[in-house]
Motif scaffolding. Structure first.
Motif, PDB file in Angstrom:
ATOM      1  N   ALA A  66       0.593  -1.228   0.054  1.00  0.00           N
ATOM      2  CA  ALA A  66      -0.306   0.149  -0.071  1.00  0.00           C
ATOM      3  C   ALA A  66       0.736   1.301   0.099  1.00  0.00           C
ATOM      4  N   CYS A  67       2.199   1.317   1.229  1.00  0.00           N
ATOM      5  CA  CYS A  67       3.173   2.157   0.740  1.00  0.00           C
ATOM      6  C   CYS A  67       3.121   2.517  -0.439  1.00  0.00           C
ATOM      7  N   ASP A  68       3.767   1.431  -1.246  1.00  0.00           N
ATOM      8  CA  ASP A  68       4.307   0.942  -2.939  1.00  0.00           C
ATOM      9  C   ASP A  68       2.962   2.478  -3.996  1.00  0.00           C
ATOM     10  N   ALA A  69       2.135   1.790  -3.143  1.00  0.00           N
ATOM     11  CA  ALA A  69       1.432   2.275  -4.608  1.00  0.00           C
ATOM     12  C   ALA A  69       1.242   4.137  -4.306  1.00  0.00           C
ATOM     13  N   LEU A  73       1.697   6.216  -7.209  1.00  0.00           N
ATOM     14  CA  LEU A  73       0.832   7.479  -7.526  1.00  0.00           C
ATOM     15  C   LEU A  73       1.453   9.031  -7.530  1.00  0.00           C
ATOM     16  N   GLY A  74       2.079   9.103  -6.214  1.00  0.00           N
ATOM     17  CA  GLY A  74       2.922  10.405  -6.347  1.00  0.00           C
ATOM     18  C   GLY A  74       3.769  10.646  -7.651  1.00  0.00           C
ATOM     19  N   PHE A  75       4.314   9.847  -8.179  1.00  0.00           N
ATOM     20  CA  PHE A  75       5.622   9.795  -9.330  1.00  0.00           C
ATOM     21  C   PHE A  75       4.256  10.381 -10.496  1.00  0.00           C
ATOM     22  N   ILE A  96       8.156   5.809 -14.197  1.00  0.00           N
ATOM     23  CA  ILE A  96       8.819   5.454 -12.313  1.00  0.00           C
ATOM     24  C   ILE A  96       7.249   4.816 -11.774  1.00  0.00           C
ATOM     25  N   GLY A  97       6.436   5.449 -11.690  1.00  0.00           N
ATOM     26  CA  GLY A  97       5.435   5.190 -11.490  1.00  0.00           C
ATOM     27  C   GLY A  97       4.170   4.025 -11.832  1.00  0.00           C
ATOM     28  N   LEU A  98       4.612   4.406 -13.173  1.00  0.00           N
ATOM     29  CA  LEU A  98       3.366   3.537 -13.425  1.00  0.00           C
ATOM     30  C   LEU A  98       4.262   1.097 -13.028  1.00  0.00           C
ATOM     31  N   GLU A 100       6.324   0.987 -10.968  1.00  0.00           N
ATOM     32  CA  GLU A 100       6.201   0.711 -10.015  1.00  0.00           C
ATOM     33  C   GLU A 100       4.765   0.135  -9.332  1.00  0.00           C
ATOM     34  N   LEU A 101       3.544  -0.087  -9.574  1.00  0.00           N
ATOM     35  CA  LEU A 101       2.400  -0.297  -9.830  1.00  0.00           C
ATOM     36  C   LEU A 101       2.402  -1.419 -10.356  1.00  0.00           C
ATOM     37  N   ALA A 102       3.145  -1.563 -11.533  1.00  0.00           N
ATOM     38  CA  ALA A 102       3.351  -2.758 -12.311  1.00  0.00           C
ATOM     39  C   ALA A 102       4.103  -4.124 -11.509  1.00  0.00           C
ATOM     40  N   VAL A 103       5.233  -3.640 -10.909  1.00  0.00           N
ATOM     41  CA  VAL A 103       5.410  -4.387  -9.664  1.00  0.00           C
ATOM     42  C   VAL A 103       4.971  -4.889  -8.491  1.00  0.00           C
ATOM     43  N   ILE A 104       4.168  -3.544  -8.075  1.00  0.00           N
ATOM     44  CA  ILE A 104       3.233  -3.859  -6.715  1.00  0.00           C
ATOM     45  C   ILE A 104       2.052  -5.253  -7.403  1.00  0.00           C
ATOM     46  N   ALA A 105       1.536  -5.316  -8.575  1.00  0.00           N
ATOM     47  CA  ALA A 105       0.304  -6.174  -9.193  1.00  0.00           C
ATOM     48  C   ALA A 105       0.767  -7.251  -9.215  1.00  0.00           C
ATOM     49  N   ALA A 106       2.521  -7.489  -9.584  1.00  0.00           N
ATOM     50  CA  ALA A 106       2.721  -8.731  -9.711  1.00  0.00           C
ATOM     51  C   ALA A 106       3.514  -9.725  -8.557  1.00  0.00           C
ATOM     52  N   SER A 107       3.846  -8.554  -7.102  1.00  0.00           N
ATOM     53  CA  SER A 107       4.568  -9.066  -6.207  1.00  0.00           C
ATOM     54  C   SER A 107       3.429  -9.761  -5.343  1.00  0.00           C
ATOM     55  N   ARG A 108       4.021 -11.086  -4.956  1.00  0.00           N
ATOM     56  CA  ARG A 108       3.523 -11.387  -3.377  1.00  0.00           C
ATOM     57  C   ARG A 108       3.209 -10.934  -2.745  1.00  0.00           C
ATOM     58  N   ARG A 109       1.762 -11.028  -2.030  1.00  0.00           N
ATOM     59  CA  ARG A 109       1.542 -10.104  -0.618  1.00  0.00           C
ATOM     60  C   ARG A 109       1.915 -11.382   0.761  1.00  0.00           C
ATOM     61  N   HIS A 110       2.796 -11.973   0.622  1.00  0.00           N
ATOM     62  CA  HIS A 110       2.941 -12.668   1.718  1.00  0.00           C
ATOM     63  C   HIS A 110       5.016 -13.563   1.785  1.00  0.00           C
ATOM     64  N   PRO A 111       5.725 -13.235   2.846  1.00  0.00           N
ATOM     65  CA  PRO A 111       6.675 -13.864   2.677  1.00  0.00           C
ATOM     66  C   PRO A 111       6.602 -15.533   2.547  1.00  0.00           C
ATOM     67  N   PRO A 112       7.174 -16.247   2.296  1.00  0.00           N
ATOM     68  CA  PRO A 112       7.104 -17.886   2.373  1.00  0.00           C
ATOM     69  C   PRO A 112       6.554 -17.652   3.592  1.00  0.00           C
ATOM     70  N   TRP A 113       7.261 -17.675   4.945  1.00  0.00           N
ATOM     71  CA  TRP A 113       7.115 -18.659   5.830  1.00  0.00           C
ATOM     72  C   TRP A 113       6.174 -17.612   6.796  1.00  0.00           C
ATOM     73  N   ASP A 114       5.737 -16.724   6.187  1.00  0.00           N
ATOM     74  CA  ASP A 114       4.229 -16.563   6.616  1.00  0.00           C
ATOM     75  C   ASP A 114       3.336 -17.225   7.059  1.00  0.00           C
ATOM     76  N   VAL A 115       3.035 -17.519   7.972  1.00  0.00           N
ATOM     77  CA  VAL A 115       1.248 -18.402   8.247  1.00  0.00           C
ATOM     78  C   VAL A 115       0.623 -18.030   7.477  1.00  0.00           C
TER      79      VAL A 115
END
Length: 124
Positions: A66-69, A73-75, A96-98, A100-115
């Motif tokens: 969310a902070c990434d977003a 969006l600021g850029f 730069i902003g767009l 970053e939005l692409a990276v956000i959309a493609a990123s996992r929401r939790h690290p692998p060790w997260d419950v």
């Protein structure tokens, strides 16, 4: 999907690259300021994220994204609003902003060790 470990690496390298791009004397004054402030904001919450790149695990990956977003969006917003800046700078800020939005959309929401990870290794 981009694993959280790779996202963490990008969280340290890309803001440094953005700050380095701000050093060009050909950039407009407002563009340089935005490209210097953005990385500081990014490093701040990156170090507080509960993932492979965090130093003080205070916030989860969804909050980090969310902070990434907000930063992305600021850029994009700066590119739209800074009419007095050169077109090449505004296009760079938008890219730069767009990006970053692409990276956000493609990123996992939790690290692998997260419950929150399922038993078969996939993430919700």
């Amino acid at each position: 999907m981009i694993p959280t470990r790779l996202h963490a690496v990008a969280d340290y390298l890309l803001p440094a690259a953005i700050a380095a791009l701000s050093l060009s004397p050909r950039r407009g004054r407002a563009t340089r300021r935005i490209m210097r402030v953005g990385p500081v904001w990014h490093y701040g919450y990156t170090m507080l994220t509960r993932y492979e790149g965090g130093l003080v695990p205070a916030i989860g990956m969804p909050t980090h994204l969310a902070c990434d977003a907000v930063g992305a969006l600021g850029f994009v917003g700066a590119a739209a609003l800074l009419q007095d800046e050169p077109a090449r700078d505004r296009l760079l800020l938008a890219a730069i902003g767009l990006g970053e939005l692409a990276v956000i959309a493609a990123s996992r929401r939790h690290p692998p060790w997260d419950v929150r990870a399922t038993t078969d290794g996939r993430h919700r």
